[in-house]
Design an enzyme around this catalytic site. Structure first.
Site, PDB file in Angstrom:
ATOM      1  N   LYS A 101       0.829  -1.217   0.000  1.00  0.00           N
ATOM      2  CA  LYS A 101       0.000   0.000   0.000  1.00  0.00           C
ATOM      3  C   LYS A 101       0.862   1.265   0.000  1.00  0.00           C
ATOM      4  CE  LYS A 101      -1.787   1.790   4.001  1.00  0.00           C
ATOM      5  NZ  LYS A 101      -1.688   3.234   4.227  1.00  0.00           N
ATOM      6  N   ASN A 102       1.842   1.299   0.919  1.00  0.00           N
ATOM      7  CA  ASN A 102       2.550   2.560   1.096  1.00  0.00           C
ATOM      8  C   ASN A 102       3.553   2.839  -0.022  1.00  0.00           C
ATOM      9  OD1 ASN A 102       0.963   3.152   3.248  1.00  0.00           O
ATOM     10  ND2 ASN A 102       2.431   2.453   4.796  1.00  0.00           N
TER      11      ASN A 102
ATOM     12  N   ARG B 133      -4.066   9.757   3.589  1.00  0.00           N
ATOM     13  CA  ARG B 133      -2.879  10.484   3.977  1.00  0.00           C
ATOM     14  C   ARG B 133      -1.993  10.814   2.766  1.00  0.00           C
ATOM     15  NH1 ARG B 133      -2.096  13.634   7.769  1.00  0.00           N
ATOM     16  NH2 ARG B 133       0.074  14.176   7.966  1.00  0.00           N
TER      17      ARG B 133
ATOM     18  N   CYS C  17      -5.494   7.938   8.785  1.00  0.00           N
ATOM     19  CA  CYS C  17      -5.801   7.449  10.130  1.00  0.00           C
ATOM     20  C   CYS C  17      -5.492   8.509  11.175  1.00  0.00           C
ATOM     21  CB  CYS C  17      -4.955   6.210  10.433  1.00  0.00           C
ATOM     22  SG  CYS C  17      -5.421   4.770   9.490  1.00  0.00           S
TER      23      CYS C  17
ATOM     24  N   ARG D 149      -0.181  14.787  12.965  1.00  0.00           N
ATOM     25  CA  ARG D 149       0.583  14.279  11.817  1.00  0.00           C
ATOM     26  C   ARG D 149       1.080  15.470  10.993  1.00  0.00           C
ATOM     27  NH1 ARG D 149      -2.079   8.832   9.330  1.00  0.00           N
ATOM     28  NH2 ARG D 149       0.056   8.658   8.530  1.00  0.00           N
ATOM     29  N   PRO D 150       2.096  16.192  11.520  1.00  0.00           N
ATOM     30  CA  PRO D 150       2.575  17.381  10.817  1.00  0.00           C
ATOM     31  C   PRO D 150       3.232  17.027   9.483  1.00  0.00           C
ATOM     32  CG  PRO D 150       4.044  16.840  12.643  1.00  0.00           C
ATOM     33  CD  PRO D 150       2.889  15.871  12.716  1.00  0.00           C
ATOM     34  N   ILE D 151       3.297  18.022   8.569  1.00  0.00           N
ATOM     35  CA  ILE D 151       4.021  17.794   7.309  1.00  0.00           C
ATOM     36  C   ILE D 151       5.108  18.866   7.121  1.00  0.00           C
ATOM     37  CG2 ILE D 151       2.174  16.521   6.137  1.00  0.00           C
ATOM     38  CD1 ILE D 151       1.671  19.118   4.537  1.00  0.00           C
ATOM     39  N   ASP D 152       5.572  19.398   8.251  1.00  0.00           N
ATOM     40  CA  ASP D 152       6.584  20.457   8.181  1.00  0.00           C
ATOM     41  C   ASP D 152       7.851  20.020   7.447  1.00  0.00           C
ATOM     42  OD1 ASP D 152       6.652  18.863  10.708  1.00  0.00           O
ATOM     43  OD2 ASP D 152       8.586  19.844  10.930  1.00  0.00           O
ATOM     44  N   GLN D 153       8.228  18.737   7.566  1.00  0.00           N
ATOM     45  CA  GLN D 153       9.468  18.280   6.907  1.00  0.00           C
ATOM     46  C   GLN D 153       9.300  18.182   5.387  1.00  0.00           C
ATOM     47  OE1 GLN D 153      12.457  17.964   8.701  1.00  0.00           O
ATOM     48  NE2 GLN D 153      11.051  18.962  10.145  1.00  0.00           N
TER      49      GLN D 153
ATOM     50  N   ASP E 257       3.362   0.049  12.210  1.00  0.00           N
ATOM     51  CA  ASP E 257       2.134  -0.445  11.580  1.00  0.00           C
ATOM     52  C   ASP E 257       1.796  -1.877  12.013  1.00  0.00           C
ATOM     53  OD1 ASP E 257       1.990   2.001  10.386  1.00  0.00           O
ATOM     54  OD2 ASP E 257       2.758   1.357   8.449  1.00  0.00           O
TER      55      ASP E 257
ATOM     56  N   ILE F 196       6.644   6.050  17.383  1.00  0.00           N
ATOM     57  CA  ILE F 196       6.436   6.913  16.207  1.00  0.00           C
ATOM     58  C   ILE F 196       5.237   7.848  16.392  1.00  0.00           C
ATOM     59  CG2 ILE F 196       6.067   6.964  13.701  1.00  0.00           C
ATOM     60  CD1 ILE F 196       8.664   5.550  14.362  1.00  0.00           C
TER      61      ILE F 196
ATOM     62  N   ARG G 254      -9.154   0.194   3.464  1.00  0.00           N
ATOM     63  CA  ARG G 254      -8.202   1.152   2.896  1.00  0.00           C
ATOM     64  C   ARG G 254      -6.865   0.482   2.637  1.00  0.00           C
ATOM     65  NH1 ARG G 254      -6.964   5.103   6.789  1.00  0.00           N
ATOM     66  NH2 ARG G 254      -5.272   5.298   5.309  1.00  0.00           N
TER      67      ARG G 254
HETATM   68  N1  EPU Z   1       6.683  13.885  11.264  1.00  0.00           N
HETATM   69  C1  EPU Z   1       6.954  15.208  11.549  1.00  0.00           C
HETATM   70  N2  EPU Z   1       6.970  16.095  10.503  1.00  0.00           N
HETATM   71  C2  EPU Z   1       6.754  15.702   9.218  1.00  0.00           C
HETATM   72  C3  EPU Z   1       6.469  14.343   8.942  1.00  0.00           C
HETATM   73  C4  EPU Z   1       6.455  13.459   9.996  1.00  0.00           C
HETATM   74  O1  EPU Z   1       7.158  15.601  12.689  1.00  0.00           O
HETATM   75  O2  EPU Z   1       6.792  16.561   8.321  1.00  0.00           O
HETATM   76  C5  EPU Z   1       6.678  12.912  12.370  1.00  0.00           C
HETATM   77  C6  EPU Z   1       5.296  12.272  12.556  1.00  0.00           C
HETATM   78  O3  EPU Z   1       4.478  13.052  13.391  1.00  0.00           O
HETATM   79  C7  EPU Z   1       5.650  10.926  13.138  1.00  0.00           C
HETATM   80  C8  EPU Z   1       6.996  10.597  12.488  1.00  0.00           C
HETATM   81  O4  EPU Z   1       7.522  11.839  12.025  1.00  0.00           O
HETATM   82  O5  EPU Z   1       5.848  11.055  14.521  1.00  0.00           O
HETATM   83  C9  EPU Z   1       6.932   9.628  11.344  1.00  0.00           C
HETATM   84  O6  EPU Z   1       5.987  10.074  10.369  1.00  0.00           O
HETATM   85  P1  EPU Z   1       6.119   9.682   8.820  1.00  0.00           P
HETATM   86  O7  EPU Z   1       6.183  10.943   8.045  1.00  0.00           O
HETATM   87  O8  EPU Z   1       7.199   8.693   8.654  1.00  0.00           O
HETATM   88  O9  EPU Z   1       4.719   9.013   8.558  1.00  0.00           O
HETATM   89  P2  EPU Z   1       3.835   9.121   7.253  1.00  0.00           P
HETATM   90  O10 EPU Z   1       4.708   9.263   6.059  1.00  0.00           O
HETATM   91  O11 EPU Z   1       2.746  10.118   7.439  1.00  0.00           O
HETATM   92  C10 EPU Z   1       3.877   6.587   6.714  1.00  0.00           C
HETATM   93  C11 EPU Z   1       2.840   5.516   6.513  1.00  0.00           C
HETATM   94  C12 EPU Z   1       2.216   5.142   7.845  1.00  0.00           C
HETATM   95  C13 EPU Z   1       3.317   4.673   8.811  1.00  0.00           C
HETATM   96  C14 EPU Z   1       4.400   5.756   8.919  1.00  0.00           C
HETATM   97  C15 EPU Z   1       5.593   5.324   9.756  1.00  0.00           C
HETATM   98  C16 EPU Z   1       2.048   6.093   4.313  1.00  0.00           C
HETATM   99  C17 EPU Z   1       0.950   6.586   3.457  1.00  0.00           C
HETATM  100  N3  EPU Z   1       1.816   6.042   5.613  1.00  0.00           N
HETATM  101  O12 EPU Z   1       3.179   7.695   7.260  1.00  0.00           O
HETATM  102  O13 EPU Z   1       1.386   4.033   7.560  1.00  0.00           O
HETATM  103  O14 EPU Z   1       2.768   4.446  10.077  1.00  0.00           O
HETATM  104  O15 EPU Z   1       4.882   6.103   7.607  1.00  0.00           O
HETATM  105  O16 EPU Z   1       6.146   4.159   9.228  1.00  0.00           O
HETATM  106  O17 EPU Z   1       3.092   5.688   3.826  1.00  0.00           O
HETATM  107  C18 EPU Z   1      -0.438   2.615   7.815  1.00  0.00           C
HETATM  108  O18 EPU Z   1      -0.097   2.078   6.761  1.00  0.00           O
HETATM  109  O19 EPU Z   1      -1.302   2.150   8.572  1.00  0.00           O
HETATM  110  C19 EPU Z   1       0.201   3.872   8.198  1.00  0.00           C
HETATM  111  C20 EPU Z   1      -0.299   4.703   9.107  1.00  0.00           C
END
Ligand code: EPU
Length: 427
Positions: free
Chosen positions: A22-23, A93, A117, A122-126, A305, A327, A397
């Site tokens: 999926k991811n 997401r 979820c 779930r910030p996207i600042d990075q 996950d 995480i 999903r």
């Molecule tokens: N984070 C920040 N700033 C950012 C991005 C992330 O502080 O800009 C923090 C998050 O708050 C979190 C950590 O960094 O504490 C990791 O977040 P990450 O960005 O890695 O997560 P994601 O990309 O939003 C993906 C998967 C998730 C999985 C996580 C961690 C997708 C679509 N989603 O999420 O999958 O839990 O990586 O491995 O790829 C799932 O499949 O059920 C799922 C939630």
């Protein structure tokens, strides 16, 4: 309302075939925007997040041809829309990947704040930091993220936190940037490597995916290609836990055993046997379940996950287990539901203490999110009597044909409600 009705208490026995990740899929689909020509994507999982990504591409003007159940051809040559609406974006997401792909191809993108979820903040600042470093202007207004740039230029970017999404988005944003981009402190999950492999198959120059540093040399153009998505290690892990939890014996096919090592090692410690083959693993358990200590961490640590699935399994272990979520802030929402089934679990912040119990009772429960929902399904399969799992849209999903696959292993599970999965409806 649709729900799963599960008559549990029987060991799962047989063979199951795992679908594409999926991811990886939800990043590779937006990445087709970068290609000048059609892409054939194979091993695509039949799940609603994939259907939503395809729908977004279609609404942008891409032509989409279904070749078979797991293969589609996408041609984004004529897309003319560079925004993703609030309605579509909130469905998942991964809609944030349209930012990187549209920015790289058109120099602009508008995407509503993504959904997905509820796992806490779930910030996207990075992601935005990476786009800004490449030279993009960013403006967030009324829930829309608007980014634009006249010319993207390669940069050295050090991420403050390890993020799957930001790593992939930065790769997407940088493929056409002038010069060299270096990404440091990146995520290393198998789906990061898969997205980089897809981009390289189209003609990108990306090295180091799977390590802490990724180097991207900007190219002038990418062409269409044929690409098969890597198997989903979390779907595989789910069936591994289901086999171990029910005391069953399951051959899990179409997997990369190396990707499953963090899960395999914990299951073996818990008393299951895991036999590895070239592209399959067999999991069985005959003895008692032993308690574990688990801390979730970025790859190659234990994957967040899989956390809820392990929690569901360990409520049956002979002793006290401790799970620390490293995480997400809020990934224990399944615990209240398991407690309805007789589990003894205390949560304090990011730590859950699980006292194993031998007797469990069936109950109606609700899936609070995707993996928690899967954990509740597996918990119900290991519990004698009839349980119901509601809000199964979360589960669909990310799990293709879950009812059919579990029935193939002898499970007594049915989907009650409107016929046809949400995934099929959305496509
Ligand atoms: N984070 C920040 N700033 C950012 C991005 C992330 O502080 O800009 C923090 C998050 O708050 C979190 C950590 O960094 O504490 C990791 O977040 P990450 O960005 O890695 O997560 P994601 O990309 O939003 C993906 C998967 C998730 C999985 C996580 C961690 C997708 C679509 N989603 O999420 O999958 O839990 O990586 O491995 O790829 C799932 O499949 O059920 C799922 C939630």
């Amino acid at each position: 309302m649709e729900k799963f009705v599960i008559n549990g208490g029987k060991p799962l026995i047989g063979e199951v075939t795992i679908g594409g990740a999926k991811n990886a899929a939800v990043a590779i689909l937006p990445a087709t925007i970068l290609a000048a020509g059609p892409c054939i994507i194979e091993n695509l999982p039949n799940i609603s997040d994939v259907a939503a990504s395809i729908r977004i591409l279609y609404e942008m003007g891409a032509s989409v041809k279904t070749i078979d159940k797991t293969t589609i051809e996408i041609d984004t040559t004529h897309i003319h829309v560079t925004s993703v609406s609030n309605e579509m974006s909130r469905q998942m997401r991964a809609s944030y990947y349209f930012l990187g792909a549209l920015l790289a191809r058109f120099g602009k993108a508008s995407v509503a704040m993504p959904g997905g979820c509820n796992l806490g903040p779930r910030p996207i600042d990075q992601h935005l930091k990476a786009f800004a470093a490449l030279g993009a202007n960013i403006d967030v207004e009324y829930g829309m993220i608007n980014i634009s740039s006249d010319a993207l230029v390669g940069e050295h970017i050090f991420f403050d936190t390890i993020s799957v999404g930001a790593t992939i988005n930065a790769m997407l944003g940088a493929v056409y940037a002038e010069g060299v981009t270096i990404l440091e402190n990146v995520a290393k999950e198998p789906h990061i490597v898969d997205v980089a492999n897809f981009l390289n198959t189209m003609g990108a120059d990306i090295r180091g995916a799977g390590t802490d540093v990724i180097k991207i040399r900007g190219v002038q153009s990418l062409s269409g290609c044929t690409y098969s998505i890597v198997p989903d290690q979390i779907e595989a892990g789910t069936y591994m836990v289901a086999a171990a939890m029910t005391g069953g014996n399951v051959l899990i096919k179409n997997v990369i055993p190396k990707h499953l090592e963090p899960i395999t090692s914990k299951l073996e410690r818990a008393g299951a046997t895991v036999k590895e083959y070239d592209d399959a693993v067999r999991v069985y358990r005959t003895g008692p379940l032993e308690p574990l200590n688990i801390k979730t961490m970025p790859h190659p640590g234990f994957p967040t996950d899989m956390q809820a699935l392990m929690g569901a399994m360990l409520r049956l272990a002979k002793g006290t287990s401790i799970i620390t979520e490293g995480i997400w802030e809020n990934r224990f929402r399944y615990v209240d539901e398991l407690v309805r089934m007789g589990a003894n679990i205390q949560v304090d912040g990011r730590v859950a203490v699980i006292e194993g119990v031998c007797e469990l009772s069936p109950a109606p429960v609700r899936a609070p999110d995707l993996r928690a929902g899967a954990a509740l399904v597996v918990a119900a399969l290991a519990t004698k009597g009839e349980s119901e799992v509601e809000e199964i849209g979360h589960i669909e999903r990310g799990y293709e044909d879950i009812v059919e696959k579990l029935r193939g292993l002898g499970a007594d599970i049915k989907r009650v409600g409107c016929p046809g999965s949400s995934a099929q409806q959305a496509i």
